[in-house]
Enzyme design. Structure first.
Site, PDB file in Angstrom:
ATOM      1  N   LYS A 124      40.336  86.643  42.184  1.00  0.00           N
ATOM      2  CA  LYS A 124      39.803  86.135  43.452  1.00  0.00           C
ATOM      3  C   LYS A 124      38.688  87.065  43.896  1.00  0.00           C
ATOM      4  O   LYS A 124      38.674  88.243  43.535  1.00  0.00           O
ATOM      5  CB  LYS A 124      40.905  86.118  44.524  1.00  0.00           C
ATOM      6  N   ASP A 164      36.329  78.605  47.728  1.00  0.00           N
ATOM      7  CA  ASP A 164      37.514  78.772  48.575  1.00  0.00           C
ATOM      8  C   ASP A 164      36.956  78.625  49.993  1.00  0.00           C
ATOM      9  O   ASP A 164      35.875  78.026  50.168  1.00  0.00           O
ATOM     10  CB  ASP A 164      38.170  80.154  48.336  1.00  0.00           C
TER      11      ASP A 164
HETATM   12  N1  GLU Z   1      40.316  78.540  45.655  1.00  0.00           N
HETATM   13  C1  GLU Z   1      41.134  77.580  45.003  1.00  0.00           C
HETATM   14  C2  GLU Z   1      42.567  78.072  44.927  1.00  0.00           C
HETATM   15  O1  GLU Z   1      43.003  78.767  45.834  1.00  0.00           O
HETATM   16  C3  GLU Z   1      40.563  77.112  43.680  1.00  0.00           C
HETATM   17  C4  GLU Z   1      40.294  78.164  42.662  1.00  0.00           C
HETATM   18  C5  GLU Z   1      39.547  77.664  41.437  1.00  0.00           C
HETATM   19  O2  GLU Z   1      39.274  76.482  41.322  1.00  0.00           O
HETATM   20  O3  GLU Z   1      39.247  78.513  40.594  1.00  0.00           O
HETATM   21  O4  GLU Z   1      43.304  77.778  44.032  1.00  0.00           O
END
Ligand code: GLU
Length: 448
Positions: A124, A164
């Site tokens: 992340k 996100d």
């Molecule tokens: N931010 C999204 C999550 O919390 C998607 C992450 C992604 O697609 O890599 O899963």
């Protein structure tokens, strides 16, 4: 006990990283019965190895606003674990972002991604940059400055970011454009891309649609359904909007939406086209919805009862927290139950506080933790990576069916695991153990 030792270690090392400690504690408690049964995880020091990210990058982001004033923000990318595939997870741009929040999200992502059964590790990233009220030029300038550092750490087989909170198609466009320019390579280094240049159909809808599919699975197992049922939703971003869309498609009545300033309650059902127009086209606020809609009641966040979120005071059959972490308190959880709520499906990451989670588990309602219930977004990201690698572009129906099948699988593996450990309704236990087992076994197989 192994868990207590590891929790103490995390508390001692990272006392200020409240959300990270919360996520780790919830996970480790859920793993208790597995760790008692299987000594191999302790022998291989799996927990100690999992709670430290493989790599954590911190950098400054210097950019200029429209007045030419130099601005400085902080940026992070935390690559947690790549035992199952390239690091994968979104970027969050929000003023609340700090290293503890990015670490909690990265930690959750590892097990969520494992549950999808696609080959993705967990990561992340983000920044404390606030996109609210910024011009398009400022957003571009910030994204470019952010990528001037991030590009060194990512790649289609190395680390694949996505969106996100605060990072949508526009930001991904600017980030991808800068990456392409620096490395001179057009590759699938991001997901959530625009459809014309490598994006996937259904990616935008995936988290919301997936959450509703997950709720349907939970309910179906109890011979219940969503048709004709009142549902409450928090948030008004991508996840909330497409949860509402899918709820209408399955015959439910979604009646709320919110943002950090307040909430709307529209008894006859949220006007989805209006909400989309305000949020996706105009970049407006939920309050604007109420201005356009006579039937809607707007309550400002400052008027919520202390320690509560107004959305959860609206009686419903099913609740979909789709805004952000810890948006649903113990008091909210109790109110939901008192009002007859039978199903809580987490579209956001860790939206329920630890105490709220315990209230739901104790009541044995259908409770889908974010790790499982919101995995649809990253699952379609995985499908986007597969399409990019194979130079394919699948049609909407094909991807939607794959998404539905993945959500069904996640429910089944979580429910079966919960049953195996003699706590059949506890999907927190089931999802955590099922995700952990996959990652841990891969780590054991690959050595340290
Ligand atoms: N931010 C999204 C999550 O919390 C998607 C992450 C992604 O697609 O890599 O899963």
């Amino acid at each position: 006990m192994y868990i207590t030792k590891v929790l103490k270690y995390v508390e001692g090392l990272y006392p200020q990283q409240v959300e990270f400690r919360q996520a780790v504690a919830a996970m480790l408690h859920a793993l208790t019965p597995l760790l008692k049964k299987e000594p191999k995880y302790e022998k291989h020091a799996i927990l100690e190895r999992l709670i430290e990210p493989d790599r954590q990058v911190f950098f400054k982001v210097v950019w200029a606003d429209d007045q030419g004033k130099i601005q400085i923000n902080r940026g992070w990318r935390v690559q947690f674990n790549n035992a199952l595939g390239p690091y994968k997870g979104g970027l969050r741009f929000h003023p609340s972002v700090n290293v503890g929040i990015i670490k909690f999200l990265g930690f959750e992502q590892v097990f969520k991604n494992a549950l999808t059964t696609l080959n993705m590790g967990g990561a992340k990233g983000g920044s404390d940059f606030d996109p609210k009220g910024k011009s398009d030029a400022e957003i571009m300038c910030f994204c470019q400055a952010y990528m001037d550092e991030l590009y060194r750490h990512i790649g289609a087989l190395r680390d694949v970011p996505a969106g996100d909170i605060g990072v949508g198609a526009r930001e991904i466009g600017y980030l991808f454009g800068r990456y392409k320019k620096i490395v001179d390579s057009f590759e699938g280094v991001f997901t959530g891309k625009n459809l014309d240049w490598g994006g996937s159909l259904v990616r935008k809808e995936a988290t919301g649609y997936g959450a509703v599919y997950f709720a349907q699975e939970m309910l179906e197992a109890r011979k219940e359904g969503l048709e004709g049922k009142v549902c409450t939703i928090s948030g008004s971003g991508n996840v909330a909007i497409y949860t509402i869309e899918k709820l209408y498609q399955v015959g439910a009545i979604p009646v709320t939406a919110s943002d950090s300033d307040g909430m709307v309650y529209d008894k006859r059902g949220i006007d989805l086209e209006l909400l989309k127009k305000i949020k996706e086209v105009q970049g407006g606020r939920v309050e604007d919805y109420a201005k356009h809609k006579k039937s809607a009641i707007y309550t400002a966040a400052k008027d919520y009862a202390k320690g509560t979120n107004g959305v959860w005071s609206v009686p419903c059959f099913a609740a979909f927290p789709s805004a952000t972490q810890n948006e649903l308190s113990e008091a909210d959880a109790k109110t939901l139950l008192q009002n007859g709520c039978k199903c809580v499906t987490e579209g956001a990451n860790m939206p329920s506080s630890t105490q709220a989670m315990h209230v739901f588990l104790k009541a044995k309602i259908c409770y889908g933790p974010g790790k499982a219930a919101n995995a649809g977004g990253v699952a379609v990201s995985g499908l986007e990576m597969a399409q990019n690698a194979g130079m394919h572009a699948w049609d909407f129906e094909t991807i939607d069916q794959k998404l539905r099948a993945i959500m069904k699988d996640i429910f089944t593996s979580s429910a079966q695991t919960a049953t195996e450990f003699k706590d059949p309704t506890n999907l927190v236990l089931g999802a955590n153990i099922a995700g952990f087992r996959k990652v841990a076994q891969a780590m054991i197989d690959q050595g340290f």
